[in-house]
Scaffold this active site. Structure first.
Site, PDB file in Angstrom:
ATOM      1  N   ARG A 184     -10.449 -11.282   1.196  1.00  0.00           N
ATOM      2  CA  ARG A 184     -11.085 -12.340   0.429  1.00  0.00           C
ATOM      3  C   ARG A 184     -10.799 -13.765   0.517  1.00  0.00           C
ATOM      4  NH1 ARG A 184     -11.457  -8.919  -5.077  1.00  0.00           N
ATOM      5  NH2 ARG A 184     -11.101  -7.352  -3.358  1.00  0.00           N
ATOM      6  N   LYS A 203       0.617  -1.196   0.049  1.00  0.00           N
ATOM      7  CA  LYS A 203       0.066   0.045   0.023  1.00  0.00           C
ATOM      8  C   LYS A 203       0.658   1.249  -0.243  1.00  0.00           C
ATOM      9  CE  LYS A 203      -3.904  -1.670   2.631  1.00  0.00           C
ATOM     10  NZ  LYS A 203      -4.994  -1.715   1.653  1.00  0.00           N
TER      11      LYS A 203
HETATM   12  N1  BES Z   1      -8.010  -3.681   3.867  1.00  0.00           N
HETATM   13  C1  BES Z   1      -8.373  -3.285   2.575  1.00  0.00           C
HETATM   14  C2  BES Z   1      -9.840  -2.334   2.367  1.00  0.00           C
HETATM   15  C3  BES Z   1      -9.826  -1.189   3.150  1.00  0.00           C
HETATM   16  C4  BES Z   1      -9.581   0.082   2.433  1.00  0.00           C
HETATM   17  C5  BES Z   1     -10.393  -1.257   4.536  1.00  0.00           C
HETATM   18  C6  BES Z   1      -9.750   1.270   3.130  1.00  0.00           C
HETATM   19  C7  BES Z   1     -10.732   0.042   4.867  1.00  0.00           C
HETATM   20  C8  BES Z   1     -10.250   1.172   4.494  1.00  0.00           C
HETATM   21  C9  BES Z   1      -8.308  -4.300   1.714  1.00  0.00           C
HETATM   22  O1  BES Z   1      -7.544  -5.483   1.948  1.00  0.00           O
HETATM   23  C10 BES Z   1      -7.798  -3.837   0.251  1.00  0.00           C
HETATM   24  O2  BES Z   1      -6.667  -3.194   0.388  1.00  0.00           O
HETATM   25  N2  BES Z   1      -8.437  -3.814  -0.805  1.00  0.00           N
HETATM   26  C11 BES Z   1      -8.221  -3.434  -2.049  1.00  0.00           C
HETATM   27  C12 BES Z   1      -8.501  -4.369  -3.234  1.00  0.00           C
HETATM   28  C13 BES Z   1      -8.026  -4.164  -4.588  1.00  0.00           C
HETATM   29  C14 BES Z   1      -6.594  -4.391  -4.333  1.00  0.00           C
HETATM   30  C15 BES Z   1      -8.725  -5.133  -5.453  1.00  0.00           C
HETATM   31  C16 BES Z   1      -8.582  -1.960  -2.238  1.00  0.00           C
HETATM   32  O3  BES Z   1      -9.833  -1.878  -1.669  1.00  0.00           O
HETATM   33  O4  BES Z   1      -8.144  -1.242  -2.822  1.00  0.00           O
HETATM   34 ZN    ZN Z   2      -5.631  -5.438   1.689  1.00  0.00          ZN
END
Ligand code: BES
Ligand code: ZN
Ligand code: ZN
Length: 486
Positions: free
Chosen positions: A334, A260
């Site tokens: 997921r 991230k």
């Molecule tokens: N934990 C995150 C989602 C999230 C984002 C929770 C902001 C709380 C606040 C999740 O694991 C994630 O990173 N999802 C990605 C998915 C993408 C790579 C398809 C996302 O939402 O960017």
């Molecule tokens: Zn994630």
């Protein structure tokens, strides 16, 4: 802090201060001191405006309609003001929201607002804000001169105390920093809860995951903190229904190799919110002694980087044998959940509800106050939304459609862990989970994406800064209604 009731009129109660709600611009009420010239003091009783009578120690709090949600929020805010004056007690009357049958909901909302608004997390401050407030005394008189039975008040008081304590328990867990709140820490908390409430508790380690849950295991591999699979169960003798609650418990989500960006990593300690909510929910149901069997299943792990990280290009094998192409390691929730959902179905419950901070896309779509509710059965979603509304949490339905499935097709495995487009990410994530739901469970499963409301960066409603305990109240309300109907 204790909430008690007395069968006396407001003026006869003993407390250091008084809270009086007034309906917008309406000063004509016996609880309002007619001797004060409010207008000349600049208090017009506009919505959310407050006035503190320093002489008699009365806080006047104006609200624009007798609405349950506004009342709950206002109680949380009024309590903060009372705390700032360092009173150790205050008293109030019951606001009845016009119709008689709403008096119960008003009592419920007021107590909930006070107990959730009183929450404060300061474990890491060397200088703690002191909280002198010990007691709130309710007069059993209502605004419209009705009298509430003490037994009724106390039964609501007891239940709301249990529910709000569970929300605050969840908030505490989520607010705990990732270095402390590791998967093992969550497992220990689960064991402690099990001991206190006589729940069954099964904990599995990385060896179990390696054998049975290839997707969950892959996510956990790079962390120095070993993962834990947690299964808590509350089993009354002859339950009316059995419900499995599955929670995403990422004690930290760095994104893994698909790292991230720095700004997006902050607050990812809250990626365990779904798992912590699953613990809070079973705690409340057990304390309320509801006649329903509950299984709380939590996938607890970190998503980190290291020599042993799982990678984009890897293919994983889930518990049910399905193969998953990894194209982004940040779509890890997921992967953990699909294995936990397979396990949940093996328990043969009547319903399965999963809670997860699953996608940023859900936050983009709905904003930070609202939970997205997904599933294949529109009727079940509707029933859930009704419960959510009563609980005071915001939730809306997000719709699947027949075009979405192809977006998670994979050329090398059965399914891909991300969508081929950047649009509709909350839906494709939900549909990914749906691929692990067997035919017979398609209409018995709900997925709650709590990514928006789980963590609060600017306080709103009854939520102070930090974890909100999202999902706990609405799922409890849904379960309550489910057994009422059956
Ligand atoms: N934990 C995150 C989602 C999230 C984002 C929770 C902001 C709380 C606040 C999740 O694991 C994630 O990173 N999802 C990605 C998915 C993408 C790579 C398809 C996302 O939402 O960017
Ligand atoms: Zn994630
Ligand atoms: Zn995540």
């Amino acid at each position: 802090m204790k909430i008690i009731s007395r069968d006396e009129t407001l003026e006869h109660l003993d407390a250091e201060a008084t809270l009086v709600f007034i309906l917008k611009q309406n000063f004509e009420h016996k609880w309002v001191d007619s001797g004060i010239d409010f207008k000349s003091m600049g208090f017009k009783a506009e919505a959310q405006q407050t006035f503190f009578d320093t002489h008699k120690k009365v806080l006047y709090y104006a609200i624009d309609t007798w609405n349950i949600d506004i009342l709950r929020e206002s109680c949380a805010k009024a309590l903060k003001i009372m705390k700032s004056y360092t009173f150790s007690s205050f008293k109030c009357g019951i606001i009845d929201c016009k119709k008689e049958k709403n008096t119960e909901s008003a009592i419920r909302a007021m107590i909930m607002g006070f107990l959730l608004g009183n929450y404060c997390f300061n474990s890491y401050k060397t200088k703690k804000d002191e909280n002198k407030l010990e007691k709130i005394v309710f007069s059993l008189q209502t605004y419209h001169d009705k009298h509430v039975e003490e037994a009724l008040f106390e039964s609501i008081n007891k239940e709301v105390n249990i529910i709000s304590a569970s929300v605050n328990f969840t908030r505490d867990l989520v607010n705990t920093i990732p270095q402390e709140a590791t998967p093992i820490f969550l497992a220990q908390k689960a064991e402690k809860l099990a001991k206190e409430l006589k729940l069954e508790c099964k904990i599995e380690d990385e060896n179990f995951l390696k054998e049975q849950m290839g997707a969950f295991y892959a996510v956990s591999r790079a962390s120095v903190h070993p993962p834990r699979f947690i299964h808590l169960a509350y089993k009354p003798q002859k339950p009316q229904k059995t419900i499995a609650i599955v929670g995403k418990g990422l004690t930290y989500d760095s994104g893994g190799l698909s790292l991230k960006p720095a700004d997006y990593m902050v607050t990812m300690k809250a990626d365990k919110s779904g798992g912590c909510a699953a613990m809070g929910i079973i705690k409340a149901i057990a304390q309320m002694k509801l006649n329903v069997e509950i299984h709380s299943i939590i996938g607890a792990t970190e998503n980190m980087i290291g020599g042993d990280s799982f990678k984009p290009d890897d293919v994983l094998r889930a518990k049910n044998g399905k193969t998953i192409e990894v194209r982004n390691t940040d779509a890890e929730g997921r992967l953990v959940l699909c294995d936990c959902l397979c396990y949940a179905q093996d328990l043969k419950p009547d319903y399965i509800i999963d809670l997860a901070t699953l996608t940023g896309a859900c936050v983009v779509a709905l904003g930070e106050y609202t939970t997205g509710v997904l599933g294949f059965d529109e009727k079940l979603k509707k029933r859930f939304l009704k419960s959510a509304r009563h609980s005071g949490e915001l939730a809306v339905s997000l719709p699947f459609n027949r075009h979405l499935r192809k977006l998670i097709d994979s050329k090398v495995a059965d399914i891909c862990n991300i969508s081929s487009t950047r649009y509709g990410g909350a839906l494709t994530a939900g549909l990914f989970l749906g691929e692990f739901i067997q035919e017979e469970y398609k209409n018995k499963w709900l997925h709650l994406d709590i990514a928006g409301p789980a963590y609060v960066e600017k306080e709103w409603d009854v939520n102070p800064f930090g974890a909100s305990g999202a999902g706990v109240r609405m799922v409890i309300e849904f379960i309550k209604n489910l057994i009422k109907e059956s």
